[in-house]
Design an enzyme around this catalytic site. Structure first.
Site, PDB file in Angstrom:
ATOM      1  N   ARG A  28      -5.140  -7.014 -17.556  1.00  0.00           N
ATOM      2  CA  ARG A  28      -6.245  -6.419 -17.244  1.00  0.00           C
ATOM      3  C   ARG A  28      -5.912  -5.322 -16.125  1.00  0.00           C
ATOM      4  O   ARG A  28      -5.357  -5.742 -15.232  1.00  0.00           O
ATOM      5  CB  ARG A  28      -7.098  -7.333 -16.456  1.00  0.00           C
ATOM      6  CG  ARG A  28      -7.811  -8.386 -17.326  1.00  0.00           C
ATOM      7  CD  ARG A  28      -8.493  -8.091 -18.354  1.00  0.00           C
ATOM      8  NE  ARG A  28     -10.085  -7.479 -18.263  1.00  0.00           N
ATOM      9  CZ  ARG A  28     -11.058  -7.865 -18.768  1.00  0.00           C
ATOM     10  NH1 ARG A  28     -11.107  -8.678 -19.417  1.00  0.00           N
ATOM     11  NH2 ARG A  28     -11.973  -7.164 -18.161  1.00  0.00           N
ATOM     12  N   GLU A  59       0.776  -1.250  -0.133  1.00  0.00           N
ATOM     13  CA  GLU A  59       0.089  -0.002  -0.040  1.00  0.00           C
ATOM     14  C   GLU A  59       0.905   1.411  -0.037  1.00  0.00           C
ATOM     15  O   GLU A  59       1.796   1.375   0.711  1.00  0.00           O
ATOM     16  CB  GLU A  59      -0.736   0.038   1.322  1.00  0.00           C
ATOM     17  CG  GLU A  59      -2.219  -0.995   1.192  1.00  0.00           C
ATOM     18  CD  GLU A  59      -2.835  -0.819   2.612  1.00  0.00           C
ATOM     19  OE1 GLU A  59      -2.165  -0.405   3.545  1.00  0.00           O
ATOM     20  OE2 GLU A  59      -3.924  -1.529   2.527  1.00  0.00           O
ATOM     21  N   ASP A 115     -10.692   9.767 -21.590  1.00  0.00           N
ATOM     22  CA  ASP A 115     -10.704   8.067 -21.361  1.00  0.00           C
ATOM     23  C   ASP A 115      -9.978   7.324 -22.872  1.00  0.00           C
ATOM     24  O   ASP A 115     -11.256   7.281 -23.741  1.00  0.00           O
ATOM     25  CB  ASP A 115     -11.807   7.616 -21.072  1.00  0.00           C
ATOM     26  CG  ASP A 115     -12.110   6.290 -20.797  1.00  0.00           C
ATOM     27  OD1 ASP A 115     -10.970   5.516 -21.378  1.00  0.00           O
ATOM     28  OD2 ASP A 115     -12.874   5.776 -20.420  1.00  0.00           O
TER      29      ASP A 115
HETATM   30  C1  LIG Z   1     -13.769   3.682 -22.851  1.00  0.00           C
HETATM   31  C2  LIG Z   1     -13.745   2.825 -21.896  1.00  0.00           C
HETATM   32  N1  LIG Z   1     -13.387   3.287 -20.502  1.00  0.00           N
HETATM   33  C3  LIG Z   1     -13.344   2.203 -19.557  1.00  0.00           C
HETATM   34  C4  LIG Z   1     -13.717   1.063 -19.493  1.00  0.00           C
HETATM   35  C5  LIG Z   1     -13.711   0.117 -18.222  1.00  0.00           C
HETATM   36  O1  LIG Z   1     -12.818  -0.709 -18.201  1.00  0.00           O
HETATM   37  P1  LIG Z   1     -12.714  -1.869 -17.036  1.00  0.00           P
HETATM   38  O2  LIG Z   1     -13.729  -2.751 -17.572  1.00  0.00           O
HETATM   39  O3  LIG Z   1     -11.522  -2.241 -17.058  1.00  0.00           O
HETATM   40  O4  LIG Z   1     -13.277  -1.530 -15.771  1.00  0.00           O
HETATM   41  C6  LIG Z   1     -13.818   0.539 -20.790  1.00  0.00           C
HETATM   42  C7  LIG Z   1     -14.236  -0.841 -20.938  1.00  0.00           C
HETATM   43  O5  LIG Z   1     -14.703  -1.558 -21.963  1.00  0.00           O
HETATM   44  C8  LIG Z   1     -14.205   1.335 -21.997  1.00  0.00           C
HETATM   45  O6  LIG Z   1     -14.754   0.769 -23.095  1.00  0.00           O
END
Ligand SMILES: Cc1ncc(COP(=O)(O)O)c(C=O)c1O
Length: 418
Positions: A255, A69, A220
């Protein structure tokens, strides 16, 4: 790794179910079934990929046993902020991982490599910039965004006041609408990124709009991160205040998630991940992320990502030639949406019919979808996993023709049913 003919030529035990079966017959048998499904099916899920054996081995290593941690890097206090002893080597590993990711994206942003997933990364990104109740302007799930971009069933829609910009009648993000809504709303944050969007996202214009209205700008890039790393999609670095990603989609790693931010947000990002929203980091996954970053720096990775885009264009083109409707009329990246609105069957029906012939894809809403999210009028198709397995343009064109056969049969059945 599985090759394109469904043979496993890996040297690492990706099929270690025989070992597991000795102590856990049920678990081992289920892993065996899943292993065979993955090996034998044509995998078109746009958010999946096959990571390397080295990534898989790192994730299954003894690092899984270590608690650490806190953070390894020296903060203003000069302390190494870990709450456990014995972290000497995972400290070095985590710092190395951070350095490699900055190298991959050619950025001096701060990076936190601890998020357990993309959703956790987005949670931390929002927490670093916003207070509950603050306004976000974002792309909705129906138009290609992600649950964590403000869906009412997700923490993002519950904690924040989220409004959505639209796509135009062709399905492109409507930058005029983004500008107009940004000026009307004066949101604290403008968010972009997508799970089902097949076109280049104009980060520069987004950042200009954010500046005009005094909003933070967050990207994102979970889906396109591999393309960004390889120069196949423009970079959000330099434009966004915070950039989040997963590492398991086009990046082809374990992952997990990453959060990058301008240096002024470094401390806020770190405390948003730990101790605010997570406990101990998964050092075995961080080792996998470091291996993934090394792989993304190799010339072969550029070749791979280029082939992903070329393959996607070929697959999409074959559908268009056969008269199918594709949202936006094409693709610039690794994914596109087949629009099935004119058919008597739903996206779900096609997903199930494809499953039955060993083709894995997923139902997906199309813009202004009349069907429910559990049915949908589209399917999402991606080329990243099968490109890893060696598929080229002709292989993907053959896949399109096979799906067309499935569609024709399904359409006939549904009409007869009626
Ligand atoms: C654009 C986007 N952001 C975030 C995520 C979330 O990822 P996780 O499933 O690892 O939480 C996804 C998942 O498909 C995604 O397509």
């Amino acid at each position: 790794m599985f090759n394109k003919d469904g043979k496993d030529d890996s040297t690492y035990n990706v099929d270690n179910y025989e070992f597991i079966k000795k102590t856990s017959p049920t678990v081992g048998a289920l892993i065996e079934k899943e292993y065979n499904r993955q090996k034998n099916n044509v995998e078109l899920i746009a958010s999946e990929n096959y990571c390397s054996e080295a990534v898989l081995a790192a994730c299954g290593s003894c690092l899984s046993w270590k608690y650490a941690e806190g953070y390894p890097y020296v903060r203003t206090s000069g302390n190494k902020g870990r709450y456990y002893g014995g972290t000497e080597f995972v400290d070095q590993l985590e710092e190395y991982c951070c350095d490699k990711w900055r190298e991959v994206f050619k950025t001096d942003y701060h990076v936190n490599v601890q998020p357990h997933s993309g959703s956790q990364a987005n949670f931390a990104g929002y927490k670093a910039l916003l207070e509950p109740g603050d306004t976000i302007l974002s792309l909705s799930l129906d138009n290609g965004g992600h649950l964590t971009h403000g869906s009412s069933v997700n923490f993002s829609g519950k904690l924040y006041d989220v409004h959505f910009y639209d796509v135009d009648e062709k399905g492109y993000i409507d930058m005029d609408d983004v500008r107009k809504k940004a000026h009307d709303l004066k949101p604290k944050l403008i968010m972009t990124g997508a799970s089902a969007y097949s076109r280049i996202i104009d980060f520069k214009t987004f950042s200009e709009i954010a500046k005009e209205v005094g909003a933070y700008f967050m990207v994102d890039m979970a889906h396109i991160a591999g393309l960004v790393a390889a120069g196949e999609h423009p970079t959000p670095f330099g434009y966004a205040d915070i950039v989040t990603t997963t590492t398991h989609k086009t990046l082809r790693g374990p992952r997990g998630g990453l959060v990058f931010g301008k240096q002024e947000f470094a401390k806020k990002i770190d405390s948003a991940v730990f101790p605010y929203s997570q406990g101990g980091p998964l050092e075995h996954i961080i080792a996998g992320k470091a291996v993934c970053a090394e792989e993304a720096l190799k010339p072969e990775f550029k070749t791979y990502e280029h082939q992903v885009v070329v393959n996607c264009a070929a697959l999409c083109d074959e559908f268009l030639k056969m008269g199918y409707k594709v949202v936006t009329g094409g693709t610039d990246n690794h994914v596109f949406l087949l629009d099935l609105s004119q058919f008597s069957f739903s996206g779900r029906d096609l997903q199930e019919a494809c499953d039955a012939v060993g083709i894995t894809l997923n139902k997906n809403a199309v813009p202004n979808d009349k069907r429910s999210p559990m049915q949908t009028s589209g399917v999402r198709i991606g080329t990243a996993p099968m490109t890893t397995r060696g598929f080229k343009e002709e292989d993907f064109r053959a896949v399109a023709r096979r799906i067309d056969e499935v569609v024709k049969k399904l359409d006939k059945e549904k009409k007869e049913e009626k």
